[in-house]
Design an enzyme around this catalytic site. Sequence first.
Site, short mmCIF file in Angstrom:
data_model
loop_
_atom_site.label_atom_id
_atom_site.label_comp_id
_atom_site.label_asym_id
_atom_site.label_seq_id
_atom_site.Cartn_x
_atom_site.Cartn_y
_atom_site.Cartn_z
N LYS A 6 37.06 37.74 38.01
CA LYS A 6 36.38 36.51 37.34
C LYS A 6 37.49 35.81 37.32
CE LYS A 6 34.23 40.62 34.48
NZ LYS A 6 36.01 41.41 34.25
N LYS A 55 39.61 39.72 46.55
CA LYS A 55 38.30 39.90 45.77
C LYS A 55 37.99 38.70 45.09
CE LYS A 55 38.56 42.40 42.07
NZ LYS A 55 38.10 43.64 40.27
N LYS A 58 47.64 44.22 38.38
CA LYS A 58 47.79 43.01 37.01
C LYS A 58 48.86 43.60 36.25
CE LYS A 58 42.89 43.11 36.27
NZ LYS A 58 41.88 43.40 35.35
#
Length: 338
Positions: free
Chosen positions: A203, A200, A118
Amino acid sequence: MDENTVTKKIMLSGIQPSGDLTLGSYLGAIKNWVDRTDEFDNYYFMADMHSITVRQDPAALRRRTLEQLAQYIACGLDPEKNTLFIQSHVSAHAQLGWVLNCYTMFGELSRMTQFKDKSAKNKDNINGGLFTYPALMAADILLYQPDYVPVGEDQKQHVELTRNVAQRFNGIYGDVFKIPEPYIPKVGARIMSLSDPTSKMSKSDKDPNGSVYLMDKPEDIQRKFKRAVTDSDTERCVRYDPQAKPGVANLMTIYSAVTGRTFAEIEAEFEGKGYGAFKPAVGDAVAETLRPIREEAQRILADKAYLESVYKAGAEKASYMANKTLRKVYKKIGFVAR
Ligand code: ATP
Ligand code: LTN
Protein backbone atom coordinates in the site's frame (compact mmCIF):
# COMPACT_ATOMS: atom_id res chain seq x y z
CA MET A 1 -26.04 -14.78 19.84
CA ASP A 2 -27.38 -18.15 18.62
CA GLU A 3 -25.97 -21.48 19.73
CA ASN A 4 -23.95 -21.94 16.56
CA THR A 5 -22.01 -18.74 17.11
CA VAL A 6 -20.94 -19.86 20.56
CA THR A 7 -19.45 -23.13 19.35
CA LYS A 8 -17.80 -21.82 16.19
CA LYS A 9 -14.03 -21.40 16.04
CA ILE A 10 -12.77 -17.84 16.03
CA MET A 11 -10.95 -16.00 13.24
CA LEU A 12 -9.38 -12.59 13.64
CA SER A 13 -7.26 -10.28 11.53
CA GLY A 14 -6.51 -6.62 10.85
CA ILE A 15 -4.99 -4.30 8.28
CA GLN A 16 -3.38 -0.94 8.91
CA PRO A 17 -5.09 2.04 7.24
CA SER A 18 -1.65 3.23 6.14
CA GLY A 19 -2.54 3.45 2.44
CA ASP A 20 -5.23 2.36 0.00
CA LEU A 21 -5.91 -1.37 0.00
CA THR A 22 -4.21 -3.29 -2.81
CA LEU A 23 -4.75 -6.46 -4.74
CA GLY A 24 -2.12 -7.93 -2.36
CA SER A 25 -4.21 -7.08 0.72
CA TYR A 26 -7.24 -8.62 -1.01
CA LEU A 27 -5.68 -11.87 -2.29
CA GLY A 28 -3.33 -12.33 0.68
CA ALA A 29 -5.87 -11.58 3.41
CA ILE A 30 -9.39 -10.26 2.81
CA LYS A 31 -10.45 -12.90 0.25
CA ASN A 32 -9.60 -15.59 2.78
CA TRP A 33 -11.71 -13.83 5.40
CA VAL A 34 -14.70 -13.64 3.07
CA ASP A 35 -14.42 -17.24 1.91
CA ARG A 36 -14.57 -18.57 5.48
CA THR A 37 -17.20 -16.21 6.94
CA ASP A 38 -19.87 -18.79 7.67
CA GLU A 39 -17.51 -21.30 9.17
CA PHE A 40 -16.13 -19.07 11.93
CA ASP A 41 -16.95 -16.38 14.44
CA ASN A 42 -15.07 -13.48 12.87
CA TYR A 43 -13.35 -10.31 14.11
CA TYR A 44 -11.76 -7.92 11.59
CA PHE A 45 -10.44 -4.50 12.36
CA MET A 46 -8.76 -1.38 11.02
CA ALA A 47 -5.35 -1.30 12.78
CA ASP A 48 -5.17 2.49 13.15
CA MET A 49 -2.98 2.25 16.27
CA HIS A 50 -0.40 0.32 14.29
CA SER A 51 -0.43 2.78 11.42
CA ILE A 52 0.96 5.65 13.54
CA THR A 53 4.29 3.81 13.86
CA VAL A 54 4.89 5.65 10.57
CA ARG A 55 3.94 9.36 10.54
CA GLN A 56 0.40 9.86 9.14
CA ASP A 57 -1.53 12.91 8.05
CA PRO A 58 -4.48 13.05 10.54
CA ALA A 59 -7.21 13.87 8.00
CA ALA A 60 -5.94 11.20 5.60
CA LEU A 61 -5.78 8.59 8.38
CA ARG A 62 -9.38 9.32 9.38
CA ARG A 63 -10.57 9.16 5.77
CA ARG A 64 -8.68 5.94 4.99
CA THR A 65 -9.94 4.20 8.12
CA LEU A 66 -13.55 4.71 7.01
CA GLU A 67 -12.73 3.87 3.40
CA GLN A 68 -11.15 0.65 4.58
CA LEU A 69 -14.29 -0.28 6.49
CA ALA A 70 -16.41 0.42 3.37
CA GLN A 71 -14.01 -1.74 1.35
CA TYR A 72 -14.15 -4.62 3.84
CA ILE A 73 -17.93 -4.65 3.47
CA ALA A 74 -17.73 -4.25 -0.32
CA CYS A 75 -15.34 -7.23 -0.52
CA GLY A 76 -18.12 -9.32 1.00
CA LEU A 77 -17.70 -9.06 4.77
CA ASP A 78 -21.27 -8.87 6.00
CA PRO A 79 -21.36 -6.82 9.24
CA GLU A 80 -24.11 -9.10 10.51
CA LYS A 81 -21.78 -12.09 10.33
CA ASN A 82 -18.45 -10.39 11.08
CA THR A 83 -17.52 -8.08 13.93
CA LEU A 84 -15.95 -5.11 12.12
CA PHE A 85 -14.31 -2.49 14.30
CA ILE A 86 -11.68 0.21 14.63
CA GLN A 87 -8.74 -0.85 16.83
CA SER A 88 -8.51 2.45 18.77
CA HIS A 89 -12.18 2.12 19.78
CA VAL A 90 -11.37 -0.89 21.96
CA SER A 91 -9.04 0.34 24.70
CA ALA A 92 -8.14 -3.21 25.77
CA HIS A 93 -5.72 -3.35 22.79
CA ALA A 94 -3.53 -0.62 24.27
CA GLN A 95 -3.92 -2.08 27.76
CA LEU A 96 -2.94 -5.65 26.92
CA GLY A 97 -0.34 -4.28 24.47
CA TRP A 98 1.52 -2.72 27.40
CA VAL A 99 1.36 -5.90 29.46
CA LEU A 100 2.67 -8.03 26.61
CA ASN A 101 5.51 -5.60 26.01
CA CYS A 102 6.79 -6.84 29.34
CA TYR A 103 6.68 -10.46 28.15
CA THR A 104 8.30 -9.89 24.74
CA MET A 105 12.06 -9.97 24.49
CA PHE A 106 14.30 -7.34 22.94
CA GLY A 107 16.07 -10.07 20.96
CA GLU A 108 12.80 -11.38 19.55
CA LEU A 109 11.72 -7.93 18.43
CA SER A 110 15.13 -7.30 16.86
CA ARG A 111 14.65 -10.25 14.54
CA MET A 112 11.41 -9.00 12.95
CA THR A 113 11.91 -8.40 9.24
CA GLN A 114 9.09 -5.83 9.07
CA PHE A 115 10.96 -3.73 11.66
CA LYS A 116 14.17 -3.98 9.67
CA ASP A 117 12.39 -3.06 6.40
CA LYS A 118 10.40 -0.19 7.84
CA SER A 119 13.28 1.28 9.78
CA ALA A 120 15.38 1.21 6.61
CA LYS A 121 12.57 3.07 4.80
CA ASN A 122 11.91 5.61 7.59
CA LYS A 123 15.41 6.45 8.81
CA ASP A 124 14.32 9.76 10.34
CA ASN A 125 11.59 8.16 12.48
CA ILE A 126 12.73 4.84 13.95
CA ASN A 127 10.46 5.17 16.99
CA GLY A 128 9.81 2.83 19.91
CA GLY A 129 6.37 1.92 18.58
CA LEU A 130 7.83 0.62 15.33
CA PHE A 131 10.08 -1.66 17.37
CA THR A 132 7.48 -2.92 19.89
CA TYR A 133 4.68 -3.16 17.29
CA PRO A 134 4.58 -7.01 17.45
CA ALA A 135 3.65 -6.88 21.17
CA LEU A 136 0.61 -4.76 20.28
CA MET A 137 -0.19 -7.16 17.46
CA ALA A 138 0.05 -10.07 19.92
CA ALA A 139 -2.45 -8.24 22.13
CA ASP A 140 -4.79 -7.62 19.15
CA ILE A 141 -4.83 -11.33 18.55
CA LEU A 142 -4.78 -12.86 22.02
CA LEU A 143 -7.60 -10.67 23.37
CA TYR A 144 -10.09 -12.57 21.19
CA GLN A 145 -8.77 -16.11 21.81
CA PRO A 146 -8.83 -16.89 18.07
CA ASP A 147 -8.06 -20.26 16.53
CA TYR A 148 -6.85 -18.78 13.24
CA VAL A 149 -5.27 -15.54 12.06
CA PRO A 150 -5.66 -15.22 8.26
CA VAL A 151 -2.77 -13.13 6.90
CA GLY A 152 -0.33 -13.02 3.99
CA GLU A 153 3.08 -14.65 4.16
CA ASP A 154 4.81 -11.45 5.35
CA GLN A 155 2.86 -11.47 8.64
CA LYS A 156 3.63 -15.08 9.53
CA GLN A 157 6.65 -14.06 11.60
CA HIS A 158 4.47 -11.79 13.76
CA VAL A 159 1.90 -14.52 14.35
CA GLU A 160 4.71 -16.88 15.35
CA LEU A 161 6.02 -14.33 17.81
CA THR A 162 2.48 -14.04 19.18
CA ARG A 163 2.43 -17.79 19.76
CA ASN A 164 5.75 -17.63 21.59
CA VAL A 165 4.58 -14.77 23.82
CA ALA A 166 1.31 -16.59 24.57
CA GLN A 167 3.15 -19.79 25.43
CA ARG A 168 5.55 -17.90 27.67
CA PHE A 169 2.67 -16.20 29.47
CA ASN A 170 0.68 -19.42 29.82
CA GLY A 171 3.82 -21.14 31.13
CA ILE A 172 3.93 -18.71 34.06
CA TYR A 173 0.24 -18.18 34.81
CA GLY A 174 -1.65 -21.21 33.47
CA ASP A 175 -3.87 -21.43 30.40
CA VAL A 176 -4.87 -17.81 29.83
CA PHE A 177 -4.45 -17.55 26.06
CA LYS A 178 -5.45 -19.85 23.23
CA ILE A 179 -2.45 -20.45 20.95
CA PRO A 180 -3.51 -19.23 17.48
CA GLU A 181 -2.45 -20.59 14.10
CA PRO A 182 -1.55 -18.40 11.11
CA TYR A 183 -3.87 -19.13 8.19
CA ILE A 184 -2.16 -18.40 4.88
CA PRO A 185 -3.74 -18.85 1.43
CA LYS A 186 -2.26 -21.45 -0.94
CA VAL A 187 -2.31 -19.06 -3.90
CA GLY A 188 -1.84 -15.33 -3.36
CA ALA A 189 0.09 -15.42 -0.07
CA ARG A 190 2.72 -13.14 -1.57
CA ILE A 191 1.76 -10.91 -4.47
CA MET A 192 4.73 -9.01 -5.86
CA SER A 193 4.96 -5.48 -7.27
CA LEU A 194 4.07 -5.24 -10.97
CA SER A 195 7.05 -2.98 -11.60
CA ASP A 196 9.52 -4.94 -9.46
CA PRO A 197 8.69 -8.63 -9.05
CA THR A 198 11.36 -9.01 -6.36
CA SER A 199 9.51 -6.77 -3.87
CA LYS A 200 6.10 -7.21 -2.27
CA MET A 201 3.12 -5.29 -3.64
CA SER A 202 2.42 -2.81 -0.88
CA LYS A 203 0.00 0.00 0.00
CA SER A 204 2.75 2.40 0.85
CA ASP A 205 4.82 1.78 -2.29
CA LYS A 206 5.99 5.09 -3.75
CA ASP A 207 5.62 3.77 -7.32
CA PRO A 208 1.89 3.81 -8.19
CA ASN A 209 2.42 1.45 -11.14
CA GLY A 210 3.71 -1.33 -8.92
CA SER A 211 0.47 -1.72 -6.94
CA VAL A 212 -3.08 -2.32 -8.11
CA TYR A 213 -5.53 -0.65 -5.72
CA LEU A 214 -9.00 -1.98 -4.99
CA MET A 215 -10.36 1.42 -6.02
CA ASP A 216 -8.50 1.58 -9.36
CA LYS A 217 -10.68 2.03 -12.44
CA PRO A 218 -10.65 -0.81 -15.02
CA GLU A 219 -8.65 1.26 -17.53
CA ASP A 220 -5.95 1.96 -14.92
CA ILE A 221 -5.80 -1.71 -14.02
CA GLN A 222 -5.42 -2.64 -17.69
CA ARG A 223 -2.65 -0.09 -18.15
CA LYS A 224 -0.72 -1.35 -15.12
CA PHE A 225 -0.88 -4.96 -16.29
CA LYS A 226 0.15 -4.07 -19.83
CA ARG A 227 3.20 -2.30 -18.40
CA ALA A 228 3.94 -5.02 -15.85
CA VAL A 229 7.58 -6.08 -15.84
CA THR A 230 7.91 -9.55 -17.32
CA ASP A 231 11.21 -11.16 -17.93
CA SER A 232 14.08 -10.51 -20.25
CA ASP A 233 14.39 -14.17 -21.26
CA THR A 234 14.12 -14.87 -24.95
CA GLU A 235 11.63 -17.68 -24.45
CA ARG A 236 8.67 -15.33 -23.85
CA CYS A 237 6.33 -18.18 -23.07
CA VAL A 238 3.91 -18.39 -20.15
CA ARG A 239 5.54 -20.91 -17.84
CA TYR A 240 5.60 -21.04 -14.02
CA ASP A 241 9.21 -20.66 -12.93
CA PRO A 242 9.50 -18.21 -10.02
CA GLN A 243 13.33 -18.32 -10.03
CA ALA A 244 13.96 -17.74 -13.72
CA LYS A 245 10.76 -15.83 -14.52
CA PRO A 246 9.57 -14.02 -11.35
CA GLY A 247 7.47 -11.45 -13.25
CA VAL A 248 5.51 -14.09 -15.18
CA ALA A 249 5.18 -16.26 -12.06
CA ASN A 250 3.66 -13.30 -10.23
CA LEU A 251 1.14 -12.65 -13.02
CA MET A 252 0.27 -16.35 -13.08
CA THR A 253 -0.26 -16.31 -9.32
CA ILE A 254 -2.61 -13.35 -9.66
CA TYR A 255 -4.47 -14.90 -12.59
CA SER A 256 -4.79 -18.19 -10.73
CA ALA A 257 -6.08 -16.48 -7.58
CA VAL A 258 -8.78 -14.52 -9.41
CA THR A 259 -9.91 -17.21 -11.88
CA GLY A 260 -9.36 -20.35 -9.80
CA ARG A 261 -7.35 -21.94 -12.66
CA THR A 262 -4.27 -24.00 -11.92
CA PHE A 263 -0.81 -23.10 -13.26
CA ALA A 264 -0.99 -26.04 -15.70
CA GLU A 265 -4.33 -24.80 -17.04
CA ILE A 266 -2.92 -21.31 -17.47
CA GLU A 267 0.16 -22.60 -19.29
CA ALA A 268 -2.12 -24.55 -21.65
CA GLU A 269 -4.41 -21.56 -22.20
CA PHE A 270 -1.52 -19.34 -23.36
CA GLU A 271 0.53 -21.97 -25.16
CA GLY A 272 2.16 -20.35 -28.18
CA LYS A 273 0.57 -16.96 -27.44
CA GLY A 274 3.32 -15.10 -25.57
CA TYR A 275 3.14 -12.24 -23.11
CA GLY A 276 1.26 -9.93 -25.49
CA ALA A 277 -1.91 -11.96 -25.03
CA PHE A 278 -1.27 -12.98 -21.42
CA LYS A 279 -0.82 -9.57 -19.78
CA PRO A 280 -4.12 -8.03 -20.98
CA ALA A 281 -5.96 -11.24 -20.04
CA VAL A 282 -4.71 -10.93 -16.47
CA GLY A 283 -5.66 -7.24 -16.52
CA ASP A 284 -9.19 -8.10 -17.66
CA ALA A 285 -9.67 -10.79 -15.05
CA VAL A 286 -8.47 -8.51 -12.25
CA ALA A 287 -10.54 -5.55 -13.49
CA GLU A 288 -13.67 -7.70 -13.54
CA THR A 289 -12.97 -9.04 -10.04
CA LEU A 290 -12.45 -5.56 -8.63
CA ARG A 291 -15.23 -3.71 -10.51
CA PRO A 292 -18.13 -4.74 -8.24
CA ILE A 293 -15.99 -4.16 -5.14
CA ARG A 294 -15.14 -0.62 -6.23
CA GLU A 295 -18.73 0.24 -7.08
CA GLU A 296 -20.11 -1.17 -3.87
CA ALA A 297 -17.44 0.55 -1.75
CA GLN A 298 -18.31 3.91 -3.29
CA ARG A 299 -21.98 3.39 -2.55
CA ILE A 300 -21.33 2.39 1.08
CA LEU A 301 -18.88 5.22 1.66
CA ALA A 302 -21.56 7.75 0.75
CA ASP A 303 -23.71 6.47 3.64
CA LYS A 304 -21.85 7.81 6.68
CA ALA A 305 -24.68 6.99 9.11
CA TYR A 306 -24.55 3.34 8.07
CA LEU A 307 -20.77 3.15 8.46
CA GLU A 308 -21.04 4.71 11.89
CA SER A 309 -23.66 2.20 12.96
CA VAL A 310 -21.38 -0.64 11.81
CA TYR A 311 -18.27 0.49 13.67
CA LYS A 312 -20.19 1.39 16.82
CA ALA A 313 -21.84 -2.02 17.02
CA GLY A 314 -18.49 -3.63 16.18
CA ALA A 315 -16.65 -1.78 18.96
CA GLU A 316 -19.27 -2.82 21.48
CA LYS A 317 -19.12 -6.48 20.59
CA ALA A 318 -15.32 -6.52 20.35
CA SER A 319 -14.94 -4.71 23.70
CA TYR A 320 -17.09 -7.27 25.45
CA MET A 321 -14.88 -10.12 24.29
CA ALA A 322 -11.59 -8.24 24.73
CA ASN A 323 -12.38 -7.04 28.24
CA LYS A 324 -13.11 -10.55 29.38
CA THR A 325 -9.58 -11.62 28.46
CA LEU A 326 -8.04 -8.43 29.84
CA ARG A 327 -9.71 -8.91 33.24
CA LYS A 328 -8.34 -12.42 33.44
CA VAL A 329 -4.82 -11.22 32.57
CA TYR A 330 -4.91 -8.37 35.10
CA LYS A 331 -5.98 -10.78 37.81
CA LYS A 332 -3.30 -13.34 36.95
CA ILE A 333 -0.46 -10.83 36.98
CA GLY A 334 -1.50 -9.36 40.33
CA PHE A 335 -3.24 -6.07 39.54
CA VAL A 336 -5.79 -5.08 42.21
CA ALA A 337 -9.34 -5.30 40.88
CA ARG A 338 -11.11 -1.94 40.84
P1 ATP B 1 2.28 -1.20 4.31
O1 ATP B 1 2.82 -0.86 2.95
O2 ATP B 1 1.58 -0.07 4.98
O3 ATP B 1 3.27 -1.88 5.19
P2 ATP B 1 1.10 -3.51 3.16
O4 ATP B 1 0.53 -3.17 1.85
O5 ATP B 1 2.41 -4.18 3.19
O6 ATP B 1 1.13 -2.24 4.08
P3 ATP B 1 -0.31 -4.72 5.30
O7 ATP B 1 -1.24 -3.75 5.91
O8 ATP B 1 1.00 -4.94 6.01
O9 ATP B 1 -0.01 -4.38 3.82
O10 ATP B 1 -1.03 -6.10 5.11
C1 ATP B 1 -2.40 -6.35 5.17
C2 ATP B 1 -2.65 -7.82 5.01
O11 ATP B 1 -2.49 -8.16 3.65
C3 ATP B 1 -1.67 -8.70 5.77
O12 ATP B 1 -2.34 -9.87 6.17
C4 ATP B 1 -0.61 -9.01 4.76
O13 ATP B 1 0.03 -10.22 5.03
C5 ATP B 1 -1.43 -9.08 3.48
N1 ATP B 1 -0.65 -8.61 2.35
C6 ATP B 1 -0.16 -7.35 2.17
N2 ATP B 1 0.52 -7.25 1.04
C7 ATP B 1 0.47 -8.48 0.47
C8 ATP B 1 0.99 -9.03 -0.73
N3 ATP B 1 1.69 -8.29 -1.56
N4 ATP B 1 0.72 -10.32 -1.00
C9 ATP B 1 -0.01 -11.07 -0.18
N5 ATP B 1 -0.53 -10.62 0.98
C10 ATP B 1 -0.29 -9.35 1.31
N1 LTN C 1 0.64 -6.21 11.36
C1 LTN C 1 -0.37 -6.39 10.39
C2 LTN C 1 -1.68 -5.74 10.76
C3 LTN C 1 -2.18 -6.27 12.04
C4 LTN C 1 -2.71 -7.58 12.28
C5 LTN C 1 -3.05 -7.59 13.65
C6 LTN C 1 -2.93 -8.69 11.47
C7 LTN C 1 -2.19 -5.60 13.21
N2 LTN C 1 -2.71 -6.38 14.19
C8 LTN C 1 -3.60 -8.73 14.24
C9 LTN C 1 -3.48 -9.83 12.09
C10 LTN C 1 -3.81 -9.84 13.45
C11 LTN C 1 0.12 -5.81 9.08
O1 LTN C 1 0.95 -4.95 9.08
N3 LTN C 1 -0.44 -6.27 8.04
